[in-house]
Structure formats: structure tokens, C-alpha cells
Design a protein around this motif. Structure first.
Motif: not given
Length: 458
Positions: A399-411, A443-454
Motif C-alpha cells: 500500500m501507499d499513502v499520500d505524499k504528506q502522510d507518514r508510514r506508521y507501524p501497526n497502522d 499499490k493503492p493509496q490509502v488513508l490510515t488511522e494515525n494520519n487521520l488522527n494527526e
């Protein structure tokens, strides 16, 4: 005259010596020649040659004993009353000459009762030509029969080559570029409209526009579409008060459009799946497709998929109407997301149509084209949409995230905001009763919980 008489006497003596070796017909021919020769040289001897030794020889050869009267087969009488004959038939000379009687052209016998070599060869040649003509006709008939069978075999071979063809009319690069273009259009549309509308909504009071509130049923639909966490973020945001409100709306709109595009790519025939009546038929086709993929070699499955998908173009909705149906569905999700965050200040349906309709149809049309290329032009590879569901563990490998987002473990995944694809293929012509393994193609781009909470500030 004495010399002529002596020569005739010598010829007669020679004839007597050769008589045992000659056939009856040959002796008769020689006697005739001698008599004719004598008559030509000395007509006065006509009366003296009534009973010549040659005539007697001919008579004895035919089994007739010489008598006092001339034999009817004597040279003179034969010349007088009957036309000269060889072993078969002799023709009189049209000029009346007594010396130019010859066998018929079709006769294979020559002078002295012997076969004519030229006539024999000509007869043999005619027989051989007749046989060759018969063989030629038989060969031509056989050639036509074999030619028809060969054409049938060639057609079967051509069809088999198509069935077992390992050639793709569309490359992997083309598929990847099409996915990238669709994602780019989705992101551009959502970002440009979201920023402008949130800015306009922040300048308006909540009581300025009377809008219909979002029902619980509609909220439930949006939770399935974009994820519960993102729905909660939309409901809690206030235009003009929350700096991340444009980002929330942008992500919601991207997720809404990707949700519909994934439905198109996940169907076997998007035309059928566009209507409630055809949706169940499309589900049956997808089940059949999975079984054929599992049981058949890759080229055979690719060929089956191509023929089936192409022949379904006349079934279900017209392509233009189907594209409009999917565009309206995506626009409805976007409208609900806008009402969740902008409340009473959300633009009306006409404003949504003016802002989204044209580009939304373009995006759905490109998705239709992508599905057609996958179904009809890719013989060696099978592609499937990849859209991780809400709550799915995040993996940077797939998977991939937006350029402004971060890759958190256990997300965990909240929603999918960009199209992704999986692929599967069998090596060569192997047959396996197990479904082929899936690998990540895009790879699909996704929005993760940690990035949304941020973004929310939690």
C-alpha cells in the motif's frame, strides 16, 4: 526378258525355300507381289500365270489344293475383282496404281504381315495418353477434396493458435499508465472543488441555506463507502474553524469516486452490473470466470474471457447509459460527504452537477476502457482491483499513502483514496485446481488511522 524370267524363277525358288518360315498371310503377300511384278514387266504372261507356283503356294497355305481353273485368291483375280488386303484391311490407291496400296493409318501391321513399329508406338502412345488423362482427372478430384479438408484444418489450426496465444494486445505499461491517469484525475477533481467550496462555505452562516439533514440510513451508506473514522471526522469538522476540513472533504470525495471505480473494475461486465437486474447475472459470470481461471490454462482462460466479454456488449445497458449511471452514483456519494461536513451551507444538486458531472463521466469512461483492456487484450495476465477495506492492517509493501502522510507501524486502513491492482498468472500452460496467487501490480493509496488522527489533532 530371259533375265526377267530367270529372276522370277529365282524368286519362286527362294519362296519355296522360305515357305516353312512364313505364315500363310506372309506367303500370300509375297506371291501377290511376284505376280504383280511379272504382270507389270510383261503383260503377255498374264495367261501363263493363271496357275503360278506363287498362286499354288498361296492356295496350299490357305488349305486349298491347286486345280485346273485359276484360284479366286490368285494375284490377277484378286487384283481384278477384289481390293488388295493385308492382314486386316487394304485400301485401294485413289490414283489407281497397283503398287501403292498401304495399310490404314490406324493399322499396326505393315508390309509382309509384320507389325509397323511407328503405328504400334502411336497406338501405345494414345493408350498412355488416355491413361494419363484419367490419372490427371483423378488427381484433380483428389486435390480438390484434399484442398477442402486442408482449408478446414487450417481454420481449426488458426483458431487453436488464437486459443493458445500468449500474446497481449496491451502492455503492462499501458495498464499502469491508465491507472495513474485515473488516480490523477480523481485527486485533481476532489482537491480543486473541495478547497473552493470549503472556503465559500466558511463565509456563510449556518442559517443562510435551508438544507435537508443527513439521515441515519445515509450515514450508514457513507460508513461503508469511506469508513467510519472519516465519516466521524466529517461530522465533527466545521468549515472556517477546522484547518483540515478541506483535507477531510478531499479524502472523502476521493474515497467515494474510487469506491465506484472499484465496483466497475471488480465486475465481469460493467454494463450488466450497472442495473439491478443485471447485477445478479454479473455475479454469476464472475463465479464462472473464477472456476474457468482455476481449471484452464492461462491462454485458454484469457481467450474465453475475451470472447465472453466481447459478446456481452449487446447485453445490459448501453455503454453511455452505464457510464452515466456510475457517474451519478459517485456524485451521490460525494454529495452526501459534502452535506456531512458543510451541513446547511452545502451547495445544491445543480451546483454539484455543474462542478462534477463532466469530469466524473470522464473518469468513469476511462475506468470502463481500463476494464475492457483487461478483459479483452490481456491474455497472459489477470488483473483485479485492490481496495483494502476499513480496519485492514497497513503494509508499506502493498500500500501507499499520500505524499504528506507518514508510514506508521501497526497502522490500520481507514479508506482507499487511490485505485490499486493485483495480478495473477499461471506459468506457461500449467493446469492447477487451486486459484492462482495474487501479487500487487499497482499499490493503492490509502488513508490510515494515525494520519487521520494527526489531521484531527488527536
Amino acid at each position: 526378258m530371259k533375265k526377267l524370267a530367270q529372276s522370277t524363277s529365282n524368286l519362286r525358288a527362294a519362296l519355296e525355300l522360305l515357305r516353312p518360315r512364313l505364315t500363310n498371310q506372309s506367303a500370300f503377300n509375297v506371291a501377290n507381289i511376284l505376280a504383280m511384278n511379272q504382270e507389270t514387266q510383261n503383260p503377255e504372261l498374264h495367261d501363263q500365270t493363271a496357275n503360278t507356283p506363287a498362286q499354288n503356294a498361296s492356295n496350299e497355305g490357305d488349305g486349298v489344293k491347286p486345280q485346273g481353273e485359276p484360284h479366286p485368291n490368285s494375284a490377277y483375280e484378286s487384283k481384278k475383282h477384289h481390293p488388295p488386303r493385308s492382314h486386316e484391311t487394304r485400301h485401294a490407291n485413289p490414283g489407281g496404281s497397283r503398287h501403292s496400296s498401304r495399310p490404314h493409318s490406324n493399322d499396326t501391321w505393315g508390309w509382309f504381315g509384320r507389325p509397323d513399329p511407328v503405328a504400334t508406338l502411336q497406338a501405345t502412345n494414345r493408350e498412355l495418353e488416355a491413361q494419363v488423362d484419367q490419372l490427371r482427372k483423378a488427381l484433380e478430384s483428389t486435390r480438390k477434396e484434399l484442398g477442402g479438408e486442408l482449408m478446414e484444418k487450417d481454420a481449426e489450426l488458426a483458431e487453436m493458435k488464437k486459443t493458445l496465444c500468449m500474446y497481449d494486445d496491451c502492455s503492462e505499461v499501458d495498464i499502469r499508465n491508465m491507472v495513474d491517469d485515473i488516480n490523477k484525475k480523481i485527486r485533481g477533481l476532489a482537491r480543486s472543488v473541495a478547497v473552493r467550496w470549503i472556503k465559500d462555505a466558511s463565509r456563510m452562516s449556518e442559517e443562510s441555506v435551508a438544507a435537508k439533514p443527513v439521515t441515519e440510513e445515509e450515514v450508514k451508506i457513507m460508513r461503508e463507502c469511506i469508513g467510519s473514522q472519516l465519516v466521524n471526522a466529517l461530522e465533527g469538522a466545521r468549515p472556517g474553524q477546522s484547518q483540515c476540513a478541506p483535507l477531510f472533504l478531499q479524502c472523502a470525495w476521493q474515497a467515494s469516486i474510487v469506491f465506484v471505480a472499484t465496483k466497475i473494475l471488480g465486475s465481469f461486465s460493467a454494463r450488466l452490473a450497472a442495473s439491478p437486474e443485471g447485477y445478479h447475472i454479473d455475479g454469476a459470470l464472475r463465479s464462472i470466470s473464477a472456476e474457468v481461471m482455476k481449471e484452464e490454462v492461462q491462454p485458454a482462460y484469457g481467450r474465453w474471457r475475451f470472447l465472453t466479454h466481447r459478446n456481452l456488449k449487446g447485453v445490459g445497458l448501453d455503454e453511455e447509459k452505464a457510464i452515466d449511471a456510475y457517474a451519478d452514483k459517485a456524485l451521490g456519494y460525494c454529495r452526501l460527504a459534502g452535506r456531512l461536513i458543510m451541513k446547511n451551507r452545502c451547495p445544491d444538486d445543480e451546483a454539484f452537477a455543474n462542478a462534477f458531472q463532466l469530469q466524473m463521466k470522464e473518469i468513469m469512461g476511462e475506468t470502463f476502457k481500463l476494464l475492457t483492456n483487461i478483459q479483452e487484450k490481456m491474455m497472459t495476465t489477470n488483473y483485479h482491483p485492490y481496495s483494502p477495506s476499513n480496519g485492514h492492517p497497513f503494509s508499506s509493501e502493498s500500500m501507499d499513502v499520500d505524499k504528506q502522510d507518514r508510514r506508521y507501524p501497526n497502522d490500520l486502513v481507514v479508506s482507499t483514496t487511490g485505485l490499486g491492482l493485483l495480478y495473477s498468472q499461471k506459468k506457461g500452460r500449467e493446469i492447477s485446481n487451486q486459484p492462482p496467487l495474487m501479487y500487487v501490480f499497482k499499490k493503492p493509496q490509502v488513508l490510515t488511522e494515525n494520519n487521520l488522527n494527526e489531521m484531527i489533532g488527536i
